[in-house]
Write an enzyme that holds these catalytic residues in place. Structure first.
Site, PDB file in Angstrom:
ATOM      1  N   HIS A 171       0.824  -1.205   0.000  1.00 35.93           N
ATOM      2  CA  HIS A 171       0.000   0.000   0.000  1.00 35.93           C
ATOM      3  C   HIS A 171       0.863   1.261   0.000  1.00 35.93           C
ATOM      4  O   HIS A 171       2.065   1.213   0.277  1.00 35.93           O
ATOM      5  CB  HIS A 171      -0.908   0.006   1.231  1.00 35.93           C
ATOM      6  N   ASP A 193       4.247  -4.791   3.810  1.00 35.30           N
ATOM      7  CA  ASP A 193       5.691  -5.021   3.918  1.00 35.30           C
ATOM      8  C   ASP A 193       5.992  -6.391   4.516  1.00 35.30           C
ATOM      9  O   ASP A 193       6.935  -7.067   4.101  1.00 35.30           O
ATOM     10  CB  ASP A 193       6.354  -3.914   4.742  1.00 35.30           C
TER      11      ASP A 193
END
Length: 418
Positions: free
Chosen positions: A52, A327
């Site tokens: 994102h 991540d």
């Protein structure tokens, strides 16, 4: 679909292909007897796994001088608007988002909630969408210029920042258009687009133990104490390098990093966060990576296999698969593929897999890009990787749903403890 052949009428298109990173290369074929003529490669499918865009921190640092997160940071740039609907994987109603409920409990100074996609993040994702448009709509006629659900499958984790990141990417990829895109998402209890501690107790227990051990490792513990003392955080406060990096990265990308000590330690904080992550998810610990991202790798692997299978019905495949992740998804994936660059995956970064078929030999190849750069996955002879070798690399860490349930079984916690 356009077939790339080296004839005069396609000279300009071949040039575009050259500009698109897949030019003719003096690359040896797998048998070492002849180079692969990339002008004879036809792009068949693309999978894009992305993080994102930039967001507000998940947890503020316990500092006297708090950064002010003004609600103006959440303004939506007009060009990023794109209508979408969210369904579960079966096409039913959108599941409840437990994470968004939790984020609403934390309001940062200035009034912004924790973990929210910002204007900067929206612009990052729009730029990624524009890059995809250039690569797969303009430079080569692979995708239709407008969204077509028969060509593109979209899946996201069920968090508002990821759904909104996907919206911005779609706006960049398909520009303004009428109609709505469908984004698929899953229940938190069965989500596989991130390491799922809710569904995998073994992973949860192993991660908890190794995270605790990582903080006490020589070098890491001393550096953590040094940083906390330097920025004015009490040693008793529950702050590790992950929390520090989360705040530093968010503040840096929004030009809000106003603590000189944090700025001075920024590079050390990122390096130690990476060191901790590598300690928690050991590359040598195959099962940890399997439990973290194995089911997701299985999905990506399945998409490749369906595309190359001539018996697969056209309705069962797509030209492009888009996955909005995190991540903590990308880092173990990069380890699994052998392409981790020792840097924390930044906001809006993408991992892109391109699948090609040679028009004469009918051989299949995969080309992998991370953060816009060509990669050579583990086990591959070069950047253009024969599909069988790429699948061999994925198969080491890819796990079926059945295998995942076995690995994550609560009974194994006792076994591992013994």
């Amino acid at each position: 679909m356009r077939v790339w052949v080296p004839v005069g009428v396609l000279t300009s298109l071949a040039y575009c292909f050259h500009q698109r990173r897949v030019a003719l290369a003096e690359q040896r074929a797998p048998n070492g007897q002849r180079p692969v003529d990339r002008n004879l490669l036809e792009l068949k499918m693309v999978q894009v796994v992305f993080r994102h865009g930039a967001r507000s921190p998940l947890k503020p640092l316990p500092l006297e001088e708090q950064v002010e997160w003004n609600p103006k940071l959440l303004e939506i740039p007009p060009q990023t608007r794109f209508d979408y609907t969210v369904t579960n994987l079966a096409g039913g109603p959108k599941p409840h988002s437990h994470y968004d409920t939790e984020y609403r409990k934390t309001t940062l100074r200035g009034g912004v909630l924790a973990g929210q996609l910002t204007k900067v993040g929206m612009q990052q994702m729009f730029a990624l969408g524009e890059k995809l448009r250039k690569n797969y709509v303009e430079d080569i006629p692979f995708l239709s210029p407008v969204y077509n659900p028969q060509e593109v499958f979209i899946r996201s984790t069920n968090m508002f920042r990821n759904l909104e990141s996907t919206r911005c990417l779609l706006a960049g990829l398909f520009q303004h258009q009428k109609g709505s895109a469908v984004i698929h998402t899953d229940e938190a209890s069965s989500e596989v687009l991130y390491p799922n501690y809710q569904s995998c107790w073994v992973l949860k227990e192993k991660t908890r133990g190794r995270k605790k051990a990582a903080i006490s490792q020589p070098g890491i513990s001393e550096d953590l104490e040094k940083v906390k003392t330097g920025v004015g955080i009490n040693n008793g406060d529950d702050v590790d390098f992950f929390v520090l990096l989360d705040n530093v990265a968010a503040e840096q990308v929004h030009s809000l990093l106003n603590c000189p000590a944090l700025e001075r330690f920024a590079q050390l904080i990122e390096q130690r966060a990476v060191d901790m992550a590598l300690y928690v998810v050991e590359q040598e610990d195959r099962e940890s990576i399997q439990m973290a991202v194995g089911p997701f790798l299985h999905i990506l692997e399945g998409n490749l296999l369906k595309t190359v299978d001539p018996t697969t019905a056209p309705s069962k495949t797509r030209k492009m698969y888009l996955y909005a992740t995190h991540d903590v998804t990308l880092l173990p994936m990069l380890l699994a593929l052998g392409i981790f660059d020792q840097k924390w995956p930044p906001f809006a970064v993408d991992l892109t897999m391109e699948l090609y078929q040679h028009q004469e030999s009918k051989e299949w190849f995969v080309q992998l890009f991370y953060n816009g750069k060509e990669q050579v996955p583990r086990g591959c002879p070069d950047k253009l990787c024969p599909l069988d070798k790429f699948l061999n690399t994925m198969s080491v860490y890819s796990v079926s749903p059945e295998k995942y349930r076995t690995l994550c079984s609560k009974t194994r916690i006792v076994e591992l403890g013994e």
